[in-house]
Every structure is written in C-alpha cells, then in structure tokens.
Write a protein that holds these residues in place. Sequence first.
Motif, PDB file in Angstrom:
ATOM      1  N   GLU A   1     -22.744  -2.274  10.491  1.00 45.08           N
ATOM      2  CA  GLU A   1     -21.784  -2.916  11.398  1.00 45.08           C
ATOM      3  C   GLU A   1     -22.436  -3.262  12.735  1.00 45.08           C
ATOM      4  O   GLU A   1     -22.193  -4.322  13.307  1.00 45.08           O
ATOM      5  CB  GLU A   1     -20.575  -2.003  11.615  1.00 45.08           C
TER       6      GLU A   1
ATOM      7  N   ALA B   1     -24.677  -6.292  12.170  1.00 44.64           N
ATOM      8  CA  ALA B   1     -23.832  -7.469  11.973  1.00 44.64           C
ATOM      9  C   ALA B   1     -23.233  -7.923  13.301  1.00 44.64           C
ATOM     10  O   ALA B   1     -23.170  -9.129  13.589  1.00 44.64           O
ATOM     11  CB  ALA B   1     -22.729  -7.167  10.960  1.00 44.64           C
ATOM     12  N   ARG B   2     -22.834  -6.977  14.141  1.00 44.64           N
ATOM     13  CA  ARG B   2     -22.286  -7.304  15.462  1.00 44.64           C
ATOM     14  C   ARG B   2     -23.335  -8.003  16.319  1.00 44.64           C
ATOM     15  O   ARG B   2     -23.048  -8.986  17.000  1.00 44.64           O
ATOM     16  CB  ARG B   2     -21.786  -6.037  16.147  1.00 44.64           C
TER      17      ARG B   2
ATOM     18  N   ARG C   1     -23.826 -11.526  14.996  1.00 44.20           N
ATOM     19  CA  ARG C   1     -22.691 -12.367  15.392  1.00 44.20           C
ATOM     20  C   ARG C   1     -22.811 -12.784  16.852  1.00 44.20           C
ATOM     21  O   ARG C   1     -22.495 -13.921  17.208  1.00 44.20           O
ATOM     22  CB  ARG C   1     -21.388 -11.627  15.169  1.00 44.20           C
TER      23      ARG C   1
ATOM     24  N   SER D   1     -17.630 -14.824  10.876  1.00 42.57           N
ATOM     25  CA  SER D   1     -16.197 -14.556  10.994  1.00 42.57           C
ATOM     26  C   SER D   1     -15.686 -13.654   9.873  1.00 42.57           C
ATOM     27  O   SER D   1     -14.650 -13.014  10.016  1.00 42.57           O
ATOM     28  CB  SER D   1     -15.417 -15.870  11.014  1.00 42.57           C
ATOM     29  N   ALA D   2     -16.408 -13.595   8.768  1.00 42.54           N
ATOM     30  CA  ALA D   2     -16.016 -12.708   7.671  1.00 42.54           C
ATOM     31  C   ALA D   2     -16.381 -11.268   8.025  1.00 42.54           C
ATOM     32  O   ALA D   2     -17.347 -11.016   8.741  1.00 42.54           O
ATOM     33  CB  ALA D   2     -16.711 -13.127   6.378  1.00 42.54           C
ATOM     34  N   GLY D   3     -15.619 -10.348   7.527  1.00 43.01           N
ATOM     35  CA  GLY D   3     -15.902  -8.944   7.777  1.00 43.01           C
ATOM     36  C   GLY D   3     -17.015  -8.432   6.870  1.00 43.01           C
ATOM     37  O   GLY D   3     -17.376  -9.058   5.877  1.00 43.01           O
ATOM     38  N   VAL D   4     -17.547  -7.285   7.253  1.00 45.33           N
ATOM     39  CA  VAL D   4     -18.595  -6.662   6.436  1.00 45.33           C
ATOM     40  C   VAL D   4     -17.931  -6.098   5.180  1.00 45.33           C
ATOM     41  O   VAL D   4     -16.972  -5.324   5.270  1.00 45.33           O
ATOM     42  CB  VAL D   4     -19.305  -5.533   7.218  1.00 45.33           C
ATOM     43  N   PRO D   5     -18.399  -6.467   3.990  1.00 48.37           N
ATOM     44  CA  PRO D   5     -17.778  -5.962   2.767  1.00 48.37           C
ATOM     45  C   PRO D   5     -18.015  -4.462   2.578  1.00 48.37           C
ATOM     46  O   PRO D   5     -18.980  -3.902   3.101  1.00 48.37           O
ATOM     47  CB  PRO D   5     -18.456  -6.766   1.655  1.00 48.37           C
ATOM     48  N   ASP D   6     -17.126  -3.852   1.833  1.00 47.27           N
ATOM     49  CA  ASP D   6     -17.268  -2.426   1.525  1.00 47.27           C
ATOM     50  C   ASP D   6     -18.289  -2.244   0.417  1.00 47.27           C
ATOM     51  O   ASP D   6     -18.497  -3.119  -0.415  1.00 47.27           O
ATOM     52  CB  ASP D   6     -15.922  -1.842   1.066  1.00 47.27           C
TER      53      ASP D   6
ATOM     54  N   SER E   1     -22.665  -4.841   1.317  1.00 44.70           N
ATOM     55  CA  SER E   1     -22.829  -4.889   2.773  1.00 44.70           C
ATOM     56  C   SER E   1     -24.256  -5.264   3.162  1.00 44.70           C
ATOM     57  O   SER E   1     -24.464  -6.013   4.115  1.00 44.70           O
ATOM     58  CB  SER E   1     -22.438  -3.546   3.399  1.00 44.70           C
TER      59      SER E   1
ATOM     60  N   TYR F   1     -24.692  -9.010   2.448  1.00 46.69           N
ATOM     61  CA  TYR F   1     -24.041  -9.758   3.521  1.00 46.69           C
ATOM     62  C   TYR F   1     -24.913  -9.781   4.772  1.00 46.69           C
ATOM     63  O   TYR F   1     -25.072 -10.822   5.423  1.00 46.69           O
ATOM     64  CB  TYR F   1     -22.685  -9.132   3.837  1.00 46.69           C
TER      65      TYR F   1
END
Length: 164
Positions: free
Chosen positions: A59, A62-63, A66, A91-96, A101, A104
């Motif tokens: 996360e 990814a942040r 972004r 804009s998509a969230g990090v998958p579980d 993940s 992604y």
Amino acid sequence: MRLSLAPWQADGQRAAPSKKVRVADEPVRRRDQAVATAETGALVLDEESPLPETAADVEDLARRLRGHINRLGVMVPKETPVLRHPQQLGSAGVPDGYVPSRVYLVQLAKATQELTATVETCGSDRAKQQGERPRWTPRINVLRAVVFALALACLVLATSVPRA
C-alpha cells in the motif's frame, strides 16, 4: 521494508534532518521528479530489490506511485493517451491477496515509468519551443558586494548633505 523519505544531497548522501541552513553550506538541491519516480519504480521493478513483505508495504509503494502519477500528470498535455492508463490504474484499489497485489504494483510501476518517459520528452520539447533558459542566481559574495556598495553610497550621500 521501510523506505526513507529523507532528502538527498548532491553527492548521494542523506541530508541532515535539521531545518537550519547556514550560508556557508551548499543548499540541498531538490530532487528532480523524474529521478524520484525512477527510484520508486526501481524499488518495485528491479531484479535485486526485495518483494514487499506486508500489505502495508504494498500500500505504501502504491501510494508513492500514485503520488508520482499525480505530480507527473500536470506536466503532460491532457490529450496524451499515456496519461489515461496510469490514472486508471492509480484510481483502482490494491487487490487482496499476495500475488494479485504484487502484480498490480508491477503494472502500476511500469505505467508510471512510461509516463515519466513521456514527461521527459514533452519537457524537453516545451523547453525548446519556449526557448527557456535556466534562471541565474547570484552567489553569496555578489550579494554581499551589492549590499556593501549600497551602504557606502548611503554613507557618502549622508555626509554630503549640509548641516543646518
């Protein structure tokens, strides 16, 4: 996996976290956005970099990616199709899950690298079109000389005024 956000000096060493800057010290140069993006991309895509261990690490990366996309998106013309893909991924969230993940994260890093390459080519084209030259900043001794000359001129003017 903890990643430091401390600023870098020109010689590649970490800068002191102190907010005081002495005149004699060379100021820490702000890092170029493309360089910062390349470093973050290398954390994800480099063969020798370790995989993020926890979901919080994924996360965090990814942040960061972004944030780079947002900052670089301002520098690219809006009609560029290279901008749309990274923005959609960001804009998509990090998958579980472990594998989705990481996949992604790799896709986001590759899209960010493509955007960085576009920014570098657009930036050089814009600079050529506008004929921009880097802004000259005077050295500290030049500023001291100007202040001394002004003080001397004021002193000469004050002594030349007749007394009443």
